[in-house]
Design an enzyme around this catalytic site. Sequence first.
Site, PDB file in Angstrom:
ATOM      1  CD  GLU A 105      42.820  43.005  42.425  1.00  0.00           C
ATOM      2  OE1 GLU A 105      42.827  44.019  41.705  1.00  0.00           O
ATOM      3  OE2 GLU A 105      42.624  41.857  41.990  1.00  0.00           O
TER       4      GLU A 105
ATOM      5  CD  GLU B 234      39.522  45.551  47.105  1.00  0.00           C
ATOM      6  OE1 GLU B 234      40.368  45.739  46.219  1.00  0.00           O
ATOM      7  OE2 GLU B 234      38.304  45.671  46.927  1.00  0.00           O
TER       8      GLU B 234
ATOM      9  CB  CYS C 215      42.841  45.187  36.241  1.00  0.00           C
ATOM     10  SG  CYS C 215      43.204  43.507  36.591  1.00  0.00           S
TER      11      CYS C 215
ATOM     12  CB  SER D 147      39.029  44.215  43.250  1.00  0.00           C
ATOM     13  OG  SER D 147      39.861  45.318  43.486  1.00  0.00           O
TER      14      SER D 147
ATOM     15  CE  LYS E 298      42.583  49.000  30.893  1.00  0.00           C
ATOM     16  NZ  LYS E 298      42.951  47.606  30.655  1.00  0.00           N
TER      17      LYS E 298
ATOM     18  CD  GLU F 173      38.590  51.284  33.043  1.00  0.00           C
ATOM     19  OE1 GLU F 173      39.559  51.200  32.271  1.00  0.00           O
ATOM     20  OE2 GLU F 173      38.577  50.782  34.167  1.00  0.00           O
TER      21      GLU F 173
ATOM     22  CD  GLU G 279      31.774  54.934  36.796  1.00  0.00           C
ATOM     23  OE1 GLU G 279      31.061  55.774  36.205  1.00  0.00           O
ATOM     24  OE2 GLU G 279      31.636  53.703  36.668  1.00  0.00           O
TER      25      GLU G 279
ATOM     26  CB  CYS H 206      46.295  42.787  28.013  1.00  0.00           C
ATOM     27  SG  CYS H 206      45.621  43.122  29.622  1.00  0.00           S
TER      28      CYS H 206
END
Lengths: 193, 432
Positions: free
Chosen positions: B92, B95, B112, B132, B171, B174, B179, B315
Amino acid sequence: MDKIKLNIDGKEVEADKGMNVLEAARQAGIEIPSLCYLRHINEIGSCRVCLVEVEIKGTKTLQASCVYPATEGLVVYTSSPRVRRVRRTMVELLLSDHHRECTTCIRNLNCELQNIADNLGIRNIKFTGEMKSLPVQNKNSFIVRDYNKCIKCRRCEAICSKVQEVNVYSAINRAYDTSLPPPSCRICPRWPA
Amino acid sequence: MACITCGQCAIACPTASITEKECIDSVWEALEDPDKYVVVQTAPSIQVTLGEVFGYPVGTVVTGKLVAALRRLGFDRVFATDFTADLTVIEEAHELLERLDGRGKLPLLSSCSPGWVKFAEHFYSEFLDNLSTCKSPHEMFGALTKTYFAEKEGIDPKRIVVVAIMPCTAKKYEASRPEMGTEDFKDVDWVLTTRELARMIRQAGINFNQLPDEDYDVPMGISSGAGSIFGSTGGVIEAAVRTAYFLTTGKEMDLLDYEELRGFSGLKEAWVELKGRPIKVAIAHGTGNARVLMDRLRAGEQFDYVEIMACPGGCVGGGGQPIFGGREHKEISLDYRHNRADALARIDYSKELRRAHENPSVKKIYEEFLGHPLGDISKNLLHTYYTPRGKLPGFNYGGTKGSHAGHVKENIPPQDNQYVPKDGKVDEQKLQ
Ligand code: SF4
Ligand code: SF4
Ligand code: FES
């Protein structure tokens, strides 16, 4: 912050102006059970578990302490016989329409409703009426929704719309038929899309 | 409105009407199968929250016992997601520098937090190019376990089962995204929340409080302090800026802690000097705060780097963290999240290794496998793309979006059987 004085269970108690009776009592170390109340998030007085007796000019009325403002000179009883009796009835009513399968429940020993029922020493429930039996919604990858255990406290709705501002839930119908739909019907048809 | 899968409602519910979807049984099944090689990774925040379930005060660090418990449960390797958090920092940071050079859109939005990603896909889809392209650390971890680690250890990737212990219900969602994986495997097979792990430990009859302290396995258990603070709000930006500063100046930043960056006011901004120019960073946690920030972006305000986490507190306040339903004063306040975050910061201070780019295992993985940050292999394995979804649940508004870094052809699936309105515009009324 302006301070006010009120009398809770015969004790002079100081509280901030604008507080509700529940907060004022807790600040003074007097515990009143609550269920639907979440400070600043859900203050709707729907479950009535936090009932107290409030005395104004010699007349005592039952009030939900989580939405009753603490004012100067107020006299409050948090555990009078009448309060204990009615509070118990309120919880019994909640339980009368709740699938009480505690031993196999994922929240066993970590459930606020169970905790309150235990604190109040509820041993049998005199109300035997209709009990819902709706299918458990689990057709997505992350959340399971069991309407049969919902007590309509609306805390889910409050946190989703006020804190997360996503507005997934909105209560439908009234009284016994109240229901807080998703995550389920509005999510699952093509979940995960 | 569409749900972003954050799980805050599951924490708020006083009963079991809303709960996480358990997948404990599937994990037991994998553990019992002698053919399977089961690798477990733990998110940074688990080490400061798991203890609460076993009676430790909020904010106790139980890293050693956590690792020991996982070994007792029978996992073949116990790794830390902190390791790929370090990797995320590096990817990142590169990036960010690339985009500051004019390649790609600014501001860079962190990616994230899968709840936030889904929130952006539903409500701010015009900003998907700004996100990102990095996958979240646990997905990176899964992808690397089934490629790099499998190759290194000579294990058939098909035999490997990756279990992620996460503070998060998002998550779980996710991990089920198509993908997140290749044709041959899913990056992460099972996601367990902190609560589910605690139940597994109890099921196995492990006396958590008596466990010795053990260390994570190498190589994917080594991490820097930067990886740990990923678990609380402000951590991602702090870590990435530490590294970006080093990449541009070749010098370490003297002052490592931006006090104004961490902590619990819902929305924060700061100026940081990078590449000889001041860049404006902002942090939001809780999607309610994210909305405020995104609306300012929409109105044209300029930022360079923005970190958003879907849950209040990051988190440590995740939808999969322990619930205190049995306690007297049950309250959803930010207080206990604060203590948890302080504990993460303490881990960060206590580590000798505080910067992601100093992590020897990360250096090694670039030498041996990935080549260089944003290289072809890492784009393939560690980056992803996003889908505009519209405000209502159940629809895919056609097309996928991936900006420069993750825009790898192989990564993008065929577009058919997705809902694409004819004129490109969507009539929301019709959908209801
Ligand atoms: S309904 Fe969805 S978006 Fe709302 S709090 Fe629950 S998981 Fe989060
Ligand atoms: S589902 Fe919502 S309304 Fe029902 S008990 Fe849980 S938090 Fe309360
Ligand atoms: S807690 Fe006061 S009415 Fe529910």
